[in-house]
Design a protein around this motif. Structure first.
Motif, PDB file in Angstrom:
ATOM      1  N   TYR A   1      10.676 -31.631  19.049  1.00  9.93           N
ATOM      2  CA  TYR A   1      11.933 -32.379  18.900  1.00  9.93           C
ATOM      3  C   TYR A   1      11.798 -33.398  17.764  1.00  9.93           C
ATOM      4  O   TYR A   1      12.642 -33.487  16.881  1.00  9.93           O
ATOM      5  CB  TYR A   1      12.309 -33.081  20.211  1.00  9.93           C
ATOM      6  N   ASP A   2      10.699 -34.161  17.785  1.00 10.72           N
ATOM      7  CA  ASP A   2      10.494 -35.202  16.774  1.00 10.72           C
ATOM      8  C   ASP A   2      10.392 -34.583  15.378  1.00 10.72           C
ATOM      9  O   ASP A   2      10.921 -35.125  14.412  1.00 10.72           O
ATOM     10  CB  ASP A   2       9.215 -36.005  17.075  1.00 10.72           C
ATOM     11  N   THR A   3       9.698 -33.439  15.291  1.00 11.50           N
ATOM     12  CA  THR A   3       9.498 -32.824  13.980  1.00 11.50           C
ATOM     13  C   THR A   3      10.798 -32.218  13.451  1.00 11.50           C
ATOM     14  O   THR A   3      11.171 -32.441  12.294  1.00 11.50           O
ATOM     15  CB  THR A   3       8.394 -31.742  14.066  1.00 11.50           C
ATOM     16  N   ILE A   4      11.492 -31.456  14.317  1.00  9.94           N
ATOM     17  CA  ILE A   4      12.733 -30.804  13.860  1.00  9.94           C
ATOM     18  C   ILE A   4      13.762 -31.869  13.463  1.00  9.94           C
ATOM     19  O   ILE A   4      14.357 -31.803  12.379  1.00  9.94           O
ATOM     20  CB  ILE A   4      13.306 -29.870  14.969  1.00  9.94           C
ATOM     21  N   THR A   5      13.959 -32.880  14.307  1.00 14.53           N
ATOM     22  CA  THR A   5      14.972 -33.900  13.964  1.00 14.53           C
ATOM     23  C   THR A   5      14.482 -34.740  12.770  1.00 14.53           C
ATOM     24  O   THR A   5      15.298 -35.156  11.950  1.00 14.53           O
ATOM     25  CB  THR A   5      15.321 -34.803  15.160  1.00 14.53           C
ATOM     26  N   GLY A   6      13.173 -34.931  12.663  1.00 17.16           N
ATOM     27  CA  GLY A   6      12.619 -35.674  11.525  1.00 17.16           C
ATOM     28  C   GLY A   6      12.880 -34.936  10.210  1.00 17.16           C
ATOM     29  O   GLY A   6      13.248 -35.536   9.199  1.00 17.16           O
ATOM     30  N   LEU A   7      12.715 -33.602  10.237  1.00 14.01           N
ATOM     31  CA  LEU A   7      12.967 -32.807   9.033  1.00 14.01           C
ATOM     32  C   LEU A   7      14.467 -32.779   8.725  1.00 14.01           C
ATOM     33  O   LEU A   7      14.887 -32.935   7.584  1.00 14.01           O
ATOM     34  CB  LEU A   7      12.465 -31.367   9.239  1.00 14.01           C
ATOM     35  N   GLN A   8      15.264 -32.590   9.790  1.00 12.12           N
ATOM     36  CA  GLN A   8      16.711 -32.465   9.585  1.00 12.12           C
ATOM     37  C   GLN A   8      17.327 -33.756   9.040  1.00 12.12           C
ATOM     38  O   GLN A   8      18.296 -33.733   8.306  1.00 12.12           O
ATOM     39  CB  GLN A   8      17.400 -32.099  10.911  1.00 12.12           C
ATOM     40  N   SER A   9      16.773 -34.888   9.463  1.00 12.06           N
ATOM     41  CA  SER A   9      17.378 -36.167   9.076  1.00 12.06           C
ATOM     42  C   SER A   9      16.707 -36.767   7.842  1.00 12.06           C
ATOM     43  O   SER A   9      17.100 -37.813   7.368  1.00 12.06           O
ATOM     44  CB  SER A   9      17.262 -37.143  10.249  1.00 12.06           C
ATOM     45  N   GLY A  10      15.663 -36.091   7.341  1.00 13.17           N
ATOM     46  CA  GLY A  10      15.000 -36.569   6.122  1.00 13.17           C
ATOM     47  C   GLY A  10      13.947 -37.626   6.396  1.00 13.17           C
ATOM     48  O   GLY A  10      13.397 -38.194   5.461  1.00 13.17           O
ATOM     49  N   HIS A  11      13.635 -37.873   7.676  1.00 13.10           N
ATOM     50  CA  HIS A  11      12.588 -38.850   7.972  1.00 13.10           C
ATOM     51  C   HIS A  11      11.191 -38.275   7.746  1.00 13.10           C
ATOM     52  O   HIS A  11      10.226 -39.006   7.593  1.00 13.10           O
ATOM     53  CB  HIS A  11      12.727 -39.375   9.415  1.00 13.10           C
ATOM     54  N   LEU A  12      11.101 -36.949   7.764  1.00 14.45           N
ATOM     55  CA  LEU A  12       9.816 -36.295   7.465  1.00 14.45           C
ATOM     56  C   LEU A  12       9.966 -35.522   6.163  1.00 14.45           C
ATOM     57  O   LEU A  12      11.049 -34.969   5.890  1.00 14.45           O
ATOM     58  CB  LEU A  12       9.437 -35.330   8.601  1.00 14.45           C
ATOM     59  N   PRO A  13       8.907 -35.453   5.343  1.00 13.47           N
ATOM     60  CA  PRO A  13       9.033 -34.733   4.071  1.00 13.47           C
ATOM     61  C   PRO A  13       9.237 -33.230   4.284  1.00 13.47           C
ATOM     62  O   PRO A  13       8.625 -32.639   5.187  1.00 13.47           O
ATOM     63  CB  PRO A  13       7.690 -35.029   3.383  1.00 13.47           C
ATOM     64  N   ASP A  14      10.086 -32.644   3.471  1.00 19.86           N
ATOM     65  CA  ASP A  14      10.380 -31.216   3.578  1.00 19.86           C
ATOM     66  C   ASP A  14       9.416 -30.430   2.697  1.00 19.86           C
ATOM     67  O   ASP A  14       9.658 -30.248   1.508  1.00 19.86           O
ATOM     68  CB  ASP A  14      11.837 -30.979   3.145  1.00 19.86           C
ATOM     69  N   THR A  15       8.335 -29.951   3.305  1.00 20.86           N
ATOM     70  CA  THR A  15       7.335 -29.231   2.507  1.00 20.86           C
ATOM     71  C   THR A  15       7.595 -27.722   2.520  1.00 20.86           C
ATOM     72  O   THR A  15       6.886 -26.961   1.872  1.00 20.86           O
ATOM     73  CB  THR A  15       5.926 -29.490   3.070  1.00 20.86           C
ATOM     74  N   ARG A  16       8.597 -27.295   3.284  1.00 18.37           N
ATOM     75  CA  ARG A  16       8.842 -25.853   3.421  1.00 18.37           C
ATOM     76  C   ARG A  16      10.124 -25.406   2.736  1.00 18.37           C
ATOM     77  O   ARG A  16      10.561 -24.275   2.920  1.00 18.37           O
ATOM     78  CB  ARG A  16       8.913 -25.474   4.908  1.00 18.37           C
ATOM     79  N   ASN A  17      10.758 -26.332   2.021  1.00 17.54           N
ATOM     80  CA  ASN A  17      12.019 -26.012   1.348  1.00 17.54           C
ATOM     81  C   ASN A  17      13.092 -25.589   2.360  1.00 17.54           C
ATOM     82  O   ASN A  17      13.830 -24.634   2.144  1.00 17.54           O
ATOM     83  CB  ASN A  17      11.777 -24.888   0.331  1.00 17.54           C
ATOM     84  N   TRP A  18      13.166 -26.279   3.477  1.00 23.36           N
ATOM     85  CA  TRP A  18      14.118 -25.943   4.532  1.00 23.36           C
ATOM     86  C   TRP A  18      15.444 -26.698   4.391  1.00 23.36           C
ATOM     87  O   TRP A  18      16.441 -26.287   4.943  1.00 23.36           O
ATOM     88  CB  TRP A  18      13.508 -26.273   5.904  1.00 23.36           C
ATOM     89  N   THR A  19      15.404 -27.846   3.708  1.00 24.27           N
ATOM     90  CA  THR A  19      16.636 -28.638   3.684  1.00 24.27           C
ATOM     91  C   THR A  19      17.328 -28.531   2.325  1.00 24.27           C
ATOM     92  O   THR A  19      16.679 -28.420   1.285  1.00 24.27           O
ATOM     93  CB  THR A  19      16.367 -30.126   3.999  1.00 24.27           C
ATOM     94  N   LEU A  20      18.642 -28.570   2.385  1.00 23.54           N
ATOM     95  CA  LEU A  20      19.447 -28.617   1.163  1.00 23.54           C
ATOM     96  C   LEU A  20      19.961 -30.040   1.059  1.00 23.54           C
ATOM     97  O   LEU A  20      20.617 -30.544   1.983  1.00 23.54           O
ATOM     98  CB  LEU A  20      20.621 -27.621   1.292  1.00 23.54           C
ATOM     99  N   THR A  21      19.616 -30.708  -0.036  1.00 19.00           N
ATOM    100  CA  THR A  21      19.989 -32.122  -0.200  1.00 19.00           C
ATOM    101  C   THR A  21      21.051 -32.238  -1.279  1.00 19.00           C
ATOM    102  O   THR A  21      20.917 -31.622  -2.332  1.00 19.00           O
ATOM    103  CB  THR A  21      18.748 -32.938  -0.658  1.00 19.00           C
TER     104      THR A  21
END
Ligand code: COI
Length: 355
Positions: A334-354
């Protein structure tokens, strides 16, 4: 598709809801995106217009034969004011798989993502920033041709609406209670279960209502033929941690291929947690429970994110999981997925579109 998106802004912006009390899918932003399709023209006239009811012919085929598919994504606003979308390319691929199965014409996924970005930019002030909230993006396609013959419609509309949302379950991250459904069937292989089709949800409502009356949040579906193998929950895929291994039903034609599901599998693999996609029977779950090996159960979905399951009810058996508390792996996911989705964790997998 390269047609320019026309934008007509509202003259009457709506009042924003209280972002501490959003629940799920109750509020809608000021604008929506619409694009038409005609079999002789393809997709045309992409436009952003004020959010409003749509006029539709009562003979429109969607009302009679249910040619309707949809998607779900979440947009977050980062502290630096940028918008993040999580793996929208995956949603577009799935949308086209759903389209293909329901005889709906393919869309240009890249163009639809561009349309979604443009719409979100117009309604950016609606993105809630309270913890646990986001802007839910709901693209859907409906058959609009007025005709009572049973065939694929000659006309469609693709519409995207936006909804500021909180947690899908009113209990938030508190573990939910789920009933294993032994009579009704959601989907069968060869049918439309793998597609994000409106009809799959229609098929699920009766059992869900029955479960709700008994105090359960959702139902866990078993396979249609033997009523033995785990499929999915009404609005999420499901994972079981048994003796240190995380197991989820393999994609088999009647299970929705969730974007969160595949992200979770990738994360678990990266963390070195043994993870298996395979056939999994309800008896195996019950046996693991009686042997004290059923450690965690959680659902995954865009709306549900990671939803821990605290109790599973199957026939006369009640299985309490992890003393009704969220498990370690569920919490980390939960922490990792929401962290990636909200930009609180760095996106090292190219999963987010900014943007
Ligand atoms: C989602 O998770 O985005 C869904 O579409 C599930 C549900 C709200 C129908």
């Amino acid at each position: 598709m390269s047609e320019e998106i026309k934008v007509q802004l509202t003259t009457q912006p709506g009042e924003k809801p209280d972002s501490t009390n959003l629940s799920f899918g109750k509020f809608f932003t000021d604008h929506m995106f619409i694009m038409d399709y005609h079999k002789d023209k393809g997709w045309y006239d992409p436009r952003i217009v004020p959010y409003a009811p749509i006029a539709m012919d009562p003979a429109a085929m969607v009302f009679h034969y249910g040619q309707a598919v949809f998607e779900g994504m979440k947009a977050y606003l980062t502290e630096s004011g940028k918008v993040l979308l999580f793996r929208p390319d995956q949603n577009m691929k799935r949308l086209n798989r759903s389209n293909e199965r329901l005889g709906i014409p393919e869309v240009d996924g890249e163009f639809v993502i561009h349309a979604i970005q443009t719409l979100i930019e117009v309604d950016k002030s609606w993105i809630p920033t309270e913890k646990g909230t986001s802007l839910y993006v709901r693209p859907f396609i409906i058959a609009t041709e007025p005709c009572l013959g049973v065939r694929s419609s000659y006309t469609y509309q693709l519409i995207v609406i936006l909804s500021p949302v909180g947690a899908y379950y009113s209990s938030g991250l508190e573990p939910v209670k789920i009933n294993v459904e032994s009579s009704y069937t959601r989907a069968v292989r060869g049918g439309i279960g793998f597609a994000k089709a409106a009809g799959n949800y229609a098929a699920s409502i009766k059992a869900q209502e029955n479960a709700k009356k008994e105090g359960y949040s959702q139902v866990l579906w078993l396979d249609a033929i033997e009523k033995k193998y785990i499929e999915e929950v009404g609005s999420m895929n499901i994972f079981f941690k048994i003796g240190g291994t995380v197991i989820t039903p393999a994609i088999n034609g009647s299970i929705l291929e969730g974007v969160t599901r595949s992200s979770v599998i990738t994360l678990l693999q990266e963390w070195g947690v043994p993870v298996e996609e395979r056939k999994l029977s309800i008896e195996e779950i019950y046996e693991a429970y009686t042997n004290g090996k059923l450690e965690e159960v959680f659902g995954t979905g865009t709306a549900a994110v990671i939803s821990p399951v605290g109790e599973l009810h199957w026939n006369e058996h009640t299985m309490e999981i992890n003393d009704g508390k969220i498990g370690e792996v569920s919490q980390k996911l939960y922490d990792t997925i929401t962290g990636l989705q909200s930009g609180h964790l760095p996106d090292t997998r190219n999963w987010t579109l900014t943007f």
